[in-house]
Design a protein around this motif. Structure first.
Motif, short mmCIF file in Angstrom:
data_model
loop_
_atom_site.label_atom_id
_atom_site.label_comp_id
_atom_site.label_asym_id
_atom_site.label_seq_id
_atom_site.Cartn_x
_atom_site.Cartn_y
_atom_site.Cartn_z
N LEU A 24 -34.13 19.61 -78.76
CA LEU A 24 -33.69 18.22 -78.81
C LEU A 24 -34.65 17.40 -79.66
CD1 LEU A 24 -33.16 17.78 -74.95
CD2 LEU A 24 -31.45 18.52 -76.64
N LEU A 25 -34.12 16.38 -80.30
CA LEU A 25 -34.93 15.39 -81.01
C LEU A 25 -34.88 14.10 -80.22
CD1 LEU A 25 -36.43 14.07 -83.39
CD2 LEU A 25 -34.21 13.87 -84.57
N MET A 26 -36.03 13.65 -79.76
CA MET A 26 -36.09 12.39 -79.02
C MET A 26 -35.77 11.24 -79.96
SD MET A 26 -36.81 11.10 -76.00
CE MET A 26 -38.22 11.38 -74.93
N ASN A 27 -34.91 10.35 -79.52
CA ASN A 27 -34.52 9.22 -80.38
C ASN A 27 -35.56 8.11 -80.29
OD1 ASN A 27 -33.16 7.54 -82.08
ND2 ASN A 27 -31.50 7.07 -80.65
N ASP A 28 -36.74 8.44 -80.82
CA ASP A 28 -37.87 7.50 -80.85
C ASP A 28 -38.62 7.73 -82.15
OD1 ASP A 28 -40.12 5.97 -80.59
OD2 ASP A 28 -40.70 6.75 -78.63
N ALA A 29 -38.43 6.82 -83.09
CA ALA A 29 -39.05 6.98 -84.41
C ALA A 29 -40.55 6.71 -84.38
CB ALA A 29 -38.35 6.05 -85.41
N GLY A 30 -41.09 6.39 -83.20
CA GLY A 30 -42.53 6.16 -83.09
C GLY A 30 -43.35 7.41 -83.33
N TYR A 31 -42.76 8.58 -83.10
CA TYR A 31 -43.44 9.86 -83.28
C TYR A 31 -42.38 10.92 -83.58
CZ TYR A 31 -45.85 7.18 -79.62
OH TYR A 31 -46.39 6.18 -78.86
N PRO A 32 -42.71 11.95 -84.36
CA PRO A 32 -41.82 13.12 -84.40
C PRO A 32 -41.93 13.84 -83.05
CG PRO A 32 -43.25 13.01 -86.35
CD PRO A 32 -43.81 12.05 -85.33
N TRP A 33 -40.88 13.77 -82.26
CA TRP A 33 -40.97 14.14 -80.83
C TRP A 33 -39.77 15.04 -80.51
CZ3 TRP A 33 -42.03 9.82 -76.67
CH2 TRP A 33 -42.03 10.37 -75.40
N PHE A 34 -40.07 16.27 -80.13
CA PHE A 34 -39.05 17.28 -79.88
C PHE A 34 -39.21 17.82 -78.46
CE2 PHE A 34 -40.04 16.82 -84.30
CZ PHE A 34 -38.80 16.75 -84.90
N ILE A 35 -38.11 18.35 -77.94
CA ILE A 35 -38.11 18.85 -76.56
C ILE A 35 -37.37 20.19 -76.52
CG2 ILE A 35 -37.32 18.39 -74.20
CD1 ILE A 35 -37.52 15.40 -74.80
N LEU A 36 -37.97 21.15 -75.84
CA LEU A 36 -37.30 22.44 -75.57
C LEU A 36 -36.83 22.47 -74.12
CD1 LEU A 36 -39.61 25.15 -77.24
CD2 LEU A 36 -37.36 24.33 -78.03
N VAL A 37 -35.57 22.84 -73.92
CA VAL A 37 -35.01 22.96 -72.57
C VAL A 37 -34.46 24.36 -72.39
CG1 VAL A 37 -33.40 21.99 -70.89
CG2 VAL A 37 -34.31 20.53 -72.72
N PRO A 38 -35.13 25.23 -71.64
CA PRO A 38 -34.57 26.57 -71.40
C PRO A 38 -33.17 26.46 -70.77
CG PRO A 38 -36.86 26.47 -70.68
CD PRO A 38 -36.45 25.05 -71.01
N ARG A 39 -32.22 27.21 -71.30
CA ARG A 39 -30.83 27.09 -70.81
C ARG A 39 -30.64 27.96 -69.57
NH1 ARG A 39 -30.31 28.16 -75.98
NH2 ARG A 39 -28.92 29.94 -75.75
N ARG A 40 -31.34 27.61 -68.55
CA ARG A 40 -31.25 28.28 -67.25
C ARG A 40 -31.07 27.20 -66.19
NH1 ARG A 40 -30.56 32.10 -70.07
NH2 ARG A 40 -31.94 33.88 -70.36
N ALA A 41 -30.18 27.44 -65.25
CA ALA A 41 -29.88 26.43 -64.24
C ALA A 41 -31.00 26.34 -63.20
CB ALA A 41 -28.56 26.78 -63.55
N GLU A 42 -31.20 25.16 -62.68
CA GLU A 42 -32.03 24.92 -61.50
C GLU A 42 -33.51 25.22 -61.70
OE1 GLU A 42 -30.50 23.59 -58.90
OE2 GLU A 42 -28.52 23.82 -59.78
N MET A 43 -34.01 25.16 -62.93
CA MET A 43 -35.42 25.43 -63.17
C MET A 43 -36.20 24.12 -63.22
SD MET A 43 -35.99 28.72 -63.46
CE MET A 43 -34.68 29.21 -62.35
N ARG A 44 -37.36 24.11 -62.56
CA ARG A 44 -38.21 22.91 -62.59
C ARG A 44 -39.59 23.21 -63.16
NH1 ARG A 44 -39.55 20.80 -57.73
NH2 ARG A 44 -39.74 18.72 -58.58
N GLU A 45 -40.06 24.45 -62.96
CA GLU A 45 -41.40 24.82 -63.40
C GLU A 45 -41.32 26.05 -64.29
OE1 GLU A 45 -43.93 22.97 -62.67
OE2 GLU A 45 -43.45 21.94 -60.79
N ILE A 46 -42.26 26.19 -65.21
CA ILE A 46 -42.26 27.35 -66.11
C ILE A 46 -42.35 28.65 -65.30
CG2 ILE A 46 -43.59 28.55 -67.91
CD1 ILE A 46 -44.40 25.69 -68.92
N PHE A 47 -43.18 28.66 -64.24
CA PHE A 47 -43.37 29.91 -63.49
C PHE A 47 -42.13 30.33 -62.72
CE2 PHE A 47 -44.94 26.90 -60.18
CZ PHE A 47 -44.22 27.36 -59.09
N GLU A 48 -41.14 29.45 -62.60
CA GLU A 48 -39.90 29.82 -61.92
C GLU A 48 -38.98 30.66 -62.82
OE1 GLU A 48 -39.70 25.80 -59.10
OE2 GLU A 48 -38.29 26.04 -60.75
N LEU A 49 -39.20 30.62 -64.12
CA LEU A 49 -38.41 31.46 -65.02
C LEU A 49 -38.76 32.92 -64.81
CD1 LEU A 49 -38.94 29.45 -68.36
CD2 LEU A 49 -36.77 29.63 -67.10
#
Lengths: 148, 148
Positions: A24-49
């Protein structure tokens, strides 16, 4: 079943899908700001993957970070899994400059987002996916055909 | 050659060494706040580590995060590689509660650190290493002998 959290859907443009994560690209031109979202349901923490997904997320994060560092000539990257407000697991990748409005502080909560113009949003997306074409086969913004 | 950055040395207690990373306890009783520092010289970004080191860092981060989540009954973990002020690569692992002083904001820059008493600092260290004895063979705080 995976579905992007409504708050993330509202605040970002979908650039495309790595094998595991939506980029994802955050719609904020204040910074080049990107987000990764693992396409797995119900995950909250990295260690839960699952372990294999954790390693795939690491690969995607480092591929993204390397490209961001190079094409934006970053002074620093800020990579963070917070999730205090949006519980769905998502990992921020923010390009930082010593000259940016929030340096050296973290970006969250300091300044209201500055939305891109529609054209600048597309251009930022295109600029990135041209450098990620090996990983994101079907980007959400138009890319010129590659000359082989 | 690896040496801990003086600012990190000043602000933390060394808990011990994972195979790759030094584990630190931030001297701020406002949150259970831990830091992993890969023992590699001149690293600023995760992607600069060799691939094998990246995977080892991931394993250590997830082992730590899982233990922190359980023993502190965290509402959320905040995991972040920022490095705007201290350039040496270090990854924050902060236990967050909906009741903590900064929730739901990130912790950085909101409140001055509240140093632990020497006894509380040791107790927090001991509490953690008792749950990480398989990974940290030589902790920096005393641990009761294990009965096998």
């Amino acid at each position: 079943m995976f579905a992007l959290h409504p708050r993330l859907a509202q605040d970002t443009l979908v650039i495309g899908d790595f094998p595991l994560s939506r980029l994802l690209l955050m719609n904020d031109a204040g910074y080049p700001w990107f987000i990764l979202v693992p396409r797995r349901a119900e995950m909250r923490e990295i260690f839960e993957l699952d372990y294999d997904d954790q390693v795939q997320l690491l690969k995607e994060s480092s591929q993204l970070a390397m490209v961001l560092s190079r094409i934006f000539e970053a002074d620093k990257l800020n990579i963070a899994a917070l999730g205090n407000m949006v519980p769905q697991l998502h990992i921020h990748h923010i390009v930082r400059y010593r000259s940016d409005q929030s340096w050296p502080n973290p970006v969250w909560g300091l300044f209201p987002p500055k939305p891109y113009s529609p054209r600048a949003l597309q251009e930022t997306c295109v600029n990135l996916v041209e450098h990620l074409h090996d990983f994101i086969p079907d980007p959400g913004c138009p890319v010129a055909p590659r000359v082989c």
